[in-house]
Design a protein around this motif. Structure first.
Motif, PDB file in Angstrom:
ATOM      1  N   ASN A  50      47.553  33.625  47.946  1.00  0.00           N
ATOM      2  CA  ASN A  50      47.405  32.214  48.298  1.00  0.00           C
ATOM      3  C   ASN A  50      45.961  31.757  48.472  1.00  0.00           C
ATOM      4  N   TRP A  51      45.005  32.662  48.183  1.00  0.00           N
ATOM      5  CA  TRP A  51      43.600  32.325  48.453  1.00  0.00           C
ATOM      6  C   TRP A  51      42.676  32.780  47.327  1.00  0.00           C
ATOM      7  N   ILE A  52      41.695  31.941  46.999  1.00  0.00           N
ATOM      8  CA  ILE A  52      40.546  32.362  46.191  1.00  0.00           C
ATOM      9  C   ILE A  52      39.312  32.073  47.050  1.00  0.00           C
ATOM     10  N   ILE A  53      38.500  33.103  47.296  1.00  0.00           N
ATOM     11  CA  ILE A  53      37.388  32.989  48.251  1.00  0.00           C
ATOM     12  C   ILE A  53      36.116  33.504  47.592  1.00  0.00           C
ATOM     13  N   ASP A  54      35.042  32.696  47.665  1.00  0.00           N
ATOM     14  CA  ASP A  54      33.781  33.078  47.035  1.00  0.00           C
ATOM     15  C   ASP A  54      32.647  32.546  47.914  1.00  0.00           C
ATOM     16  N   SER A  55      31.413  32.898  47.544  1.00  0.00           N
ATOM     17  CA  SER A  55      30.258  32.345  48.255  1.00  0.00           C
ATOM     18  C   SER A  55      29.112  32.140  47.272  1.00  0.00           C
ATOM     19  N   ALA A  56      28.161  31.296  47.675  1.00  0.00           N
ATOM     20  CA  ALA A  56      27.004  30.978  46.825  1.00  0.00           C
ATOM     21  C   ALA A  56      25.881  30.450  47.715  1.00  0.00           C
ATOM     22  N   GLY A  57      24.675  30.385  47.155  1.00  0.00           N
ATOM     23  CA  GLY A  57      23.521  29.877  47.897  1.00  0.00           C
ATOM     24  C   GLY A  57      22.965  28.625  47.249  1.00  0.00           C
ATOM     25  N   THR A  58      22.320  27.777  48.047  1.00  0.00           N
ATOM     26  CA  THR A  58      21.648  26.613  47.458  1.00  0.00           C
ATOM     27  C   THR A  58      20.337  27.041  46.795  1.00  0.00           C
ATOM     28  N   GLY A  59      19.743  28.135  47.273  1.00  0.00           N
ATOM     29  CA  GLY A  59      18.492  28.644  46.698  1.00  0.00           C
ATOM     30  C   GLY A  59      18.740  29.641  45.581  1.00  0.00           C
ATOM     31  N   ASP A  60      17.653  29.967  44.871  1.00  0.00           N
ATOM     32  CA  ASP A  60      17.799  30.891  43.728  1.00  0.00           C
ATOM     33  C   ASP A  60      16.943  32.147  43.883  1.00  0.00           C
ATOM     34  N   TYR A  61      16.533  32.446  45.137  1.00  0.00           N
ATOM     35  CA  TYR A  61      15.567  33.550  45.337  1.00  0.00           C
ATOM     36  C   TYR A  61      16.164  34.931  45.118  1.00  0.00           C
ATOM     37  N   HIS A  62      17.447  35.087  45.296  1.00  0.00           N
ATOM     38  CA  HIS A  62      18.023  36.446  45.351  1.00  0.00           C
ATOM     39  C   HIS A  62      19.148  36.662  44.345  1.00  0.00           C
ATOM     40  N   ILE A  63      19.180  35.854  43.290  1.00  0.00           N
ATOM     41  CA  ILE A  63      20.313  35.912  42.353  1.00  0.00           C
ATOM     42  C   ILE A  63      20.542  37.346  41.859  1.00  0.00           C
TER      43      ILE A  63
END
Ligand code: 4NP
Length: 172
Positions: A50-63
């Protein structure tokens, strides 16, 4: 909990599975920890379908990087393995996710700026909306330049907030 958050949670009625994106600045401390904490709660309830869970950053320093070593160590002490690889939040995330949760006010401002349509801004909310009413905090503080206490504080706040989030959304 403010009126727009209550409306947003109400709209999740039609979402199966519920798609949640956690966002912070670097995507190596707070948001991958939130992702790991909520995934763990969902797994404990055998509720992965019942879940899809992810995360992301507004910055691009550590991609491409794994979470900050300190956050991984503190999370591991609580039985959580954080294996997310850092990515930057993109416009298309507003199509892909039902709810986008920022850790602090600056994350929220950046997310609202990125929203491709005015309607999409309504998907953005603050993690603090899930803190208990008696919490001393109204955002998840950035632990990057802090010591061990900063990481423990973030994990305490996230464990409380994710449990409240899970209970609120799964009882919808
Ligand atoms: P986060 O913490 O936003 O919780 O992932 C930070 C990680 C890295 C940086 C800032 C905050 N940085 O400036 O590299």
């Amino acid at each position: 909990m403010n009126k727009s958050t209550i409306e947003l949670l109400g709209r999740l009625h039609e979402c199966h599975p519920v798609k949640v994106l956690f966002v912070c600045l670097g995507n190596i401390c707070r948001s991958p920890a939130a992702e790991g904490v909520l995934k763990d709660i969902v797994a404990q309830h055998h509720d992965e379908a019942n879940w899809i869970i992810d995360s992301a950053g507004t910055g691009d320093y550590h991609i491409g990087d794994l979470p900050d070593h300190r956050m991984r160590v503190h999370a591991r002490q609580r039985g959580l393995e954080l294996n997310h690889h850092c990515r930057q939040v993109k416009e298309y995330d507003f199509q892909k996710f039902d709810i986008i949760i920022g850790m602090d006010e600056s994350n929220m401002v950046n997310l609202r700026r990125l929203a491709p349509m005015p309607e999409d801004e309504k998907k953005v909310m603050a993690m603090s909306q899930f803190f208990s009413d008696t919490s001393r905090y109204d955002y998840v503080p950035d632990p990057y330049y802090e010591g061990a206490e900063g990481f423990e504080l973030v994990l305490n706040l996230l464990q409380e907030a994710c449990l409240n989030l899970y209970n609120k959304i799964s009882s919808k």
